[in-house]
Design a protein around this motif. Structure first.
Motif, PDB file in Angstrom:
ATOM      1  N   ALA A  86       4.993  -2.325  -9.974  1.00 44.76           N
ATOM      2  CA  ALA A  86       5.776  -2.330  -8.741  1.00 44.76           C
ATOM      3  C   ALA A  86       5.138  -3.178  -7.655  1.00 44.76           C
ATOM      4  O   ALA A  86       5.847  -3.810  -6.859  1.00 44.76           O
ATOM      5  CB  ALA A  86       5.964  -0.892  -8.247  1.00 44.76           C
ATOM      6  N   VAL A  87       3.823  -3.212  -7.601  1.00 42.71           N
ATOM      7  CA  VAL A  87       3.155  -3.948  -6.514  1.00 42.71           C
ATOM      8  C   VAL A  87       2.526  -5.247  -7.000  1.00 42.71           C
ATOM      9  O   VAL A  87       1.829  -5.925  -6.247  1.00 42.71           O
ATOM     10  CB  VAL A  87       2.091  -3.066  -5.819  1.00 42.71           C
ATOM     11  N   GLY A  88       2.765  -5.591  -8.266  1.00 38.26           N
ATOM     12  CA  GLY A  88       2.274  -6.867  -8.772  1.00 38.26           C
ATOM     13  C   GLY A  88       0.778  -6.921  -8.985  1.00 38.26           C
ATOM     14  O   GLY A  88       0.158  -7.963  -8.729  1.00 38.26           O
ATOM     15  N   LEU A  89       0.207  -5.829  -9.464  1.00 35.28           N
ATOM     16  CA  LEU A  89      -1.230  -5.797  -9.706  1.00 35.28           C
ATOM     17  C   LEU A  89      -1.526  -5.618 -11.188  1.00 35.28           C
ATOM     18  O   LEU A  89      -0.660  -5.244 -11.976  1.00 35.28           O
ATOM     19  CB  LEU A  89      -1.890  -4.641  -8.922  1.00 35.28           C
ATOM     20  N   GLN A  98       0.834  -1.202   0.000  1.00 33.80           N
ATOM     21  CA  GLN A  98       0.000   0.000   0.000  1.00 33.80           C
ATOM     22  C   GLN A  98       0.873   1.258   0.000  1.00 33.80           C
ATOM     23  O   GLN A  98       0.588   2.223  -0.718  1.00 33.80           O
ATOM     24  CB  GLN A  98      -0.919   0.006   1.223  1.00 33.80           C
ATOM     25  N   ASP A  99       1.922   1.255   0.809  1.00 37.70           N
ATOM     26  CA  ASP A  99       2.818   2.414   0.845  1.00 37.70           C
ATOM     27  C   ASP A  99       3.450   2.657  -0.519  1.00 37.70           C
ATOM     28  O   ASP A  99       3.544   3.797  -0.983  1.00 37.70           O
ATOM     29  CB  ASP A  99       3.914   2.193   1.896  1.00 37.70           C
ATOM     30  N   GLU A 100       3.860   1.571  -1.178  1.00 34.53           N
ATOM     31  CA  GLU A 100       4.480   1.679  -2.506  1.00 34.53           C
ATOM     32  C   GLU A 100       3.456   2.161  -3.532  1.00 34.53           C
ATOM     33  O   GLU A 100       3.754   3.005  -4.383  1.00 34.53           O
ATOM     34  CB  GLU A 100       5.059   0.321  -2.909  1.00 34.53           C
ATOM     35  N   LEU A 101       2.263   1.624  -3.449  1.00 30.63           N
ATOM     36  CA  LEU A 101       1.198   2.023  -4.367  1.00 30.63           C
ATOM     37  C   LEU A 101       0.873   3.508  -4.215  1.00 30.63           C
ATOM     38  O   LEU A 101       0.729   4.235  -5.212  1.00 30.63           O
ATOM     39  CB  LEU A 101      -0.052   1.183  -4.078  1.00 30.63           C
ATOM     40  N   HIS A 112      -8.245  -3.110   2.424  1.00 29.86           N
ATOM     41  CA  HIS A 112      -8.822  -3.206   1.072  1.00 29.86           C
ATOM     42  C   HIS A 112      -8.861  -1.798   0.476  1.00 29.86           C
ATOM     43  O   HIS A 112      -9.631  -0.954   0.928  1.00 29.86           O
ATOM     44  CB  HIS A 112     -10.230  -3.797   1.142  1.00 29.86           C
ATOM     45  N   VAL A 113      -7.993  -1.533  -0.525  1.00 31.18           N
ATOM     46  CA  VAL A 113      -7.880  -0.180  -1.072  1.00 31.18           C
ATOM     47  C   VAL A 113      -7.936  -0.193  -2.598  1.00 31.18           C
ATOM     48  O   VAL A 113      -7.717  -1.233  -3.244  1.00 31.18           O
ATOM     49  CB  VAL A 113      -6.575   0.507  -0.609  1.00 31.18           C
ATOM     50  N   PHE A 114      -8.234   0.992  -3.149  1.00 29.96           N
ATOM     51  CA  PHE A 114      -8.285   1.193  -4.594  1.00 29.96           C
ATOM     52  C   PHE A 114      -7.523   2.468  -4.956  1.00 29.96           C
ATOM     53  O   PHE A 114      -7.416   3.391  -4.146  1.00 29.96           O
ATOM     54  CB  PHE A 114      -9.731   1.388  -5.078  1.00 29.96           C
ATOM     55  N   VAL A 115      -7.035   2.496  -6.198  1.00 31.21           N
ATOM     56  CA  VAL A 115      -6.632   3.740  -6.847  1.00 31.21           C
ATOM     57  C   VAL A 115      -7.352   3.757  -8.186  1.00 31.21           C
ATOM     58  O   VAL A 115      -7.329   2.758  -8.913  1.00 31.21           O
ATOM     59  CB  VAL A 115      -5.110   3.827  -7.060  1.00 31.21           C
ATOM     60  N   VAL A 116      -8.040   4.868  -8.507  1.00 30.85           N
ATOM     61  CA  VAL A 116      -8.814   4.936  -9.748  1.00 30.85           C
ATOM     62  C   VAL A 116      -8.379   6.128 -10.593  1.00 30.85           C
ATOM     63  O   VAL A 116      -7.867   7.121 -10.068  1.00 30.85           O
ATOM     64  CB  VAL A 116     -10.335   5.042  -9.443  1.00 30.85           C
ATOM     65  N   LEU A 155      -1.367   4.384 -14.374  1.00 32.97           N
ATOM     66  CA  LEU A 155      -1.355   3.403 -13.286  1.00 32.97           C
ATOM     67  C   LEU A 155      -0.376   2.267 -13.563  1.00 32.97           C
ATOM     68  O   LEU A 155      -0.188   1.383 -12.730  1.00 32.97           O
ATOM     69  CB  LEU A 155      -2.764   2.812 -13.095  1.00 32.97           C
ATOM     70  N   VAL A 156       0.250   2.299 -14.728  1.00 32.60           N
ATOM     71  CA  VAL A 156       1.074   1.168 -15.170  1.00 32.60           C
ATOM     72  C   VAL A 156       2.265   0.931 -14.249  1.00 32.60           C
ATOM     73  O   VAL A 156       2.524  -0.197 -13.812  1.00 32.60           O
ATOM     74  CB  VAL A 156       1.547   1.385 -16.620  1.00 32.60           C
ATOM     75  N   ASP A 157       3.025   2.000 -13.937  1.00 31.17           N
ATOM     76  CA  ASP A 157       4.226   1.832 -13.105  1.00 31.17           C
ATOM     77  C   ASP A 157       3.862   1.319 -11.714  1.00 31.17           C
ATOM     78  O   ASP A 157       4.537   0.438 -11.170  1.00 31.17           O
ATOM     79  CB  ASP A 157       4.975   3.164 -12.992  1.00 31.17           C
TER      80      ASP A 157
END
Length: 628
Positions: A416-419, A396-399, A466-470, A410-412
């Motif tokens: 980095a976090v394997g998503l 989460q910190d990395e994201l 449970h988190v999101f970035v949009v 959102l690609v990088d």
């Protein structure tokens, strides 16, 4: 009985809490009759006298507490609605205005309350009593907690007593005679025999035509209608502890080490099985002692329990209470049970919150430590969850860092976090896909920065771990749909309206024929209709549509009328017979309740009429209903 024993020790706490809640309501109620603070801090003004914002806030909090006590979890949902809470505040202000108007009217009437009446009222408050007696220290402590002085509270009580004197003497003078209540009750139990011919609108849908000109005319007549809501297409990353668990491995050595380091966690507590005999009343202890002598003299414990225990549920089973761990039962009972030396021994009399008991120990399950094999799966799940949580917070910190440093993609962050960057095509908020249907996530998706600037959102917490970035890949503003888009919708609507009109016209034709005393047998067959008979219909009968029931009880025998049904159908309702109800002796308690409720209803109506009359001549100004 078991639930009572487990909960009984907490009853006194509940009673004290309820007492303070009730008192706070009472204090707030009478406080609201006092005049407010300076005009500059007024929420409103009634006939030149201020209602302060502090007074409004107190009344608002009182109403909020009352609603929360009544509605529980439902109120928690409502409290998040700003419009609802503002309406609640306005309602509290309306009540304060009404109370000031009544107080003024009472003053004008010259109603007075003596000092002795005020004193007696204060002495009667249960919240000021200890062991049933008024306690001055408690009285002062409660007032101090409410920010009130004794003189101020006395004046509040005086005003409240004067108001109650008025209510009792004037508003409560409404009368409902026993015979009136009986007549209304009898009318409520009346039944009727009816026949109903229903004309279904659906039968005409295929028989009506709608032209393109009619469709366009409807479209043009509603320039603000047929709107499409704003829509957004979303790219997103989702990170959760649950999704990370399969990637976590926990070794047997880790499981073994945890088991050794946390041995106390896996101990089974001792359990004891018991039977009891409960005695209640003034001589309960003496009865328990006498029964104990009988048991010690050879009488069977179970037989005594069946014959004498006041706990009728367990008595049928010889007093058996099953297995219990220490700390579950009433404290006094629990302590005595776990002090019994061996199975078969009887202790007592033992006092509890429910009376006096004789307790027989009928079984012991010794405490023991579960083996590693028994708890291995449990430990593995626990360690897996812990490791997944640690990994989640690291990712989460990395994201969060990379989504901020690279706001246009959102690609990088995904790499980095394997998503995986996932995509959702255009959707409206009201029809959000399940994958993204979380309030905070949708707030972000439809925020100005995301939908218009098309930059990454902050990390959004949808739930625990449970988190999101949009980010928005496309956006469509709210707009009026084209005629082609809504043509089918308008056509169906117009067809439904025309079909409903045809059904109503057919029902009206039937009614006209019946009123003209024509034989409608052949006509009903030609139109595919028939009368259905319903005998013994009551006022709340579910076997007929609500509109049919209302019609049946609005007509005299032999009457008939056309009614429109909720689904667009029409019906002709004819009353064939009315069956009166003659109240019986067993109905009297219900009739008495009706009489009481009718009197309360009329008191309420009289009170509202009185308030309305006061408001018509009052000078009421509202300045500020915001929080003080």
């Amino acid at each position: 009985m078991m639930e009572q024993i487990r909960e009984g020790s907490q009853n006194w706490v509940v009673k004290i809490i309820l007492g303070f809640i009730i008192l706070s309501f009472a204090l707030t109620g009478v406080y609201s009759y006092l005049r407010g603070g300076p005009h500059g801090n007024a929420a409103a003004e009634v006939n030149g006298q201020s209602i302060s914002r502090v007074e409004l806030e107190r009344a608002y909090q009182n109403e909020r507490a009352r609603m929360e006590a009544q509605s529980g979890d439902m109120f928690k949902q409502l409290s998040g609605n700003d419009a609802f809470m503002q309406q609640l505040r306005k309602g509290a202000l309306e009540q304060l205005v009404n109370q000031h108007l009544v107080a003024d009217a009472i003053s004008d009437m010259g109603l007075r309350v003596s000092d002795s009446q005020v004193k007696d009222a204060i002495l009667g408050y249960d919240a000021f009593k200890i062991d049933g007696k008024f306690d001055n220290d408690r009285y002062l402590a409660v007032l101090r907690n409410q920010g009130l002085t004794p003189s101020k509270f006395s004046e509040m009580v005086r005003v409240d007593l004067a108001r109650q004197q008025f209510v009792d003497g004037v508003i409560s003078s409404t009368i409902v005679l026993p015979e009136e209540a009986k007549t209304l009750y009898a009318a409520s139990r009346q039944t009727r025999d009816i026949q109903v011919a229903t004309v279904k609108a659906a039968d005409f849908v295929g028989k009506v035509q709608v032209s393109d000109d009619e469709i366009k005319a409807r479209y043009d007549s509603q320039p603000q209608g047929y709107m499409a809501p704003e829509q957004v297409a979303i790219d997103y990353l989702e990170l959760s502890e649950k999704a990370l668990e399969p990637s976590v491995t926990v070794s047997d050595q880790e499981i073994s080490d945890y088991y050794k380091d946390n041995a106390n966690q896996f101990k089974r507590p001792e359990k004891r099985r018991s039977s009891h005999i409960l005695f209640t009343g003034k001589d309960a202890e003496a009865k328990a002692a006498a029964a104990l002598k009988e048991i010690q003299g050879g009488k069977d414990f179970a037989d005594v329990a069946k014959a004498e225990s006041q706990d009728t549920f367990s008595a049928t089973k010889g007093g058996d209470l099953g297995w219990n761990e220490q700390g579950v039962l009433d404290p006094g009972f629990d302590k005595a049970l776990f002090a019994i030396a061996k199975e078969g021994d009887v202790a007592g009399p033992v006092k509890s919150a429910f009376g006096y008991h004789l307790i027989k120990l009928t079984g012991i399950q010794a405490g023991e430590t579960k083996s590693l094999d028994e708890v291995k799966a449990e430990i593995k799940a626990q360690l897996t969850k812990k490791a997944a949580e640690d990994l989640f917070y690291k990712k989460q910190d990395e994201l969060e860092r990379l989504a901020f440093e690279n706001p246009d993609s959102l690609v990088d962050a995904a790499k980095a976090v394997g998503l995986e960057v996932k995509h959702l095509p255009l959707f409206a908020r009201a029809k959000a896909p399940a994958a993204l249907n979380y309030p905070k996530v949708l707030d972000a998706a439809f925020s100005e920065s995301v939908k218009l600037d098309k930059v990454n959102s902050e990390v959004i917490e949808a739930g625990p771990e449970h988190v999101f970035v949009v980010r928005a890949s496309d956006f469509k503003d709210a707009h009026r749909k084209s005629l082609d888009e809504v043509k089918a919708e308008i056509q169906a609507s117009l067809q439904g309206e025309k079909a409903k009109a045809k059904a109503e016209a057919t029902a009206q034709a039937l009614l006209d024929k019946l009123n003209a005393k024509e034989d409608v047998t052949a006509w009903l067959t030609e139109n595919g209709l028939k009368f259905e008979t319903f005998d013994g219909v009551n006022r709340n009968d579910t076997k007929v549509a609500p509109a049919v029931g209302r019609s049946a009880f609005s007509q005299q025998p032999g009457g008939r009328e056309l009614v429109s049904l909720a689904d667009g159908d029409s019906a002709v309702v004819e009353v064939k017979a009315v069956h009166a109800y003659e109240p019986k002796a067993e109905d009297q308690p219900v009739i008495d309740m009706w009489q009481k409720r009718l009197a309360q209803q009329r008191e309420g109506d009289a009170n509202r009429q009185f308030i309305d009359a006061l408001r018509k001549t009052a000078d009421i100004k509202v300045f500020n209903t915001d929080k003080g």
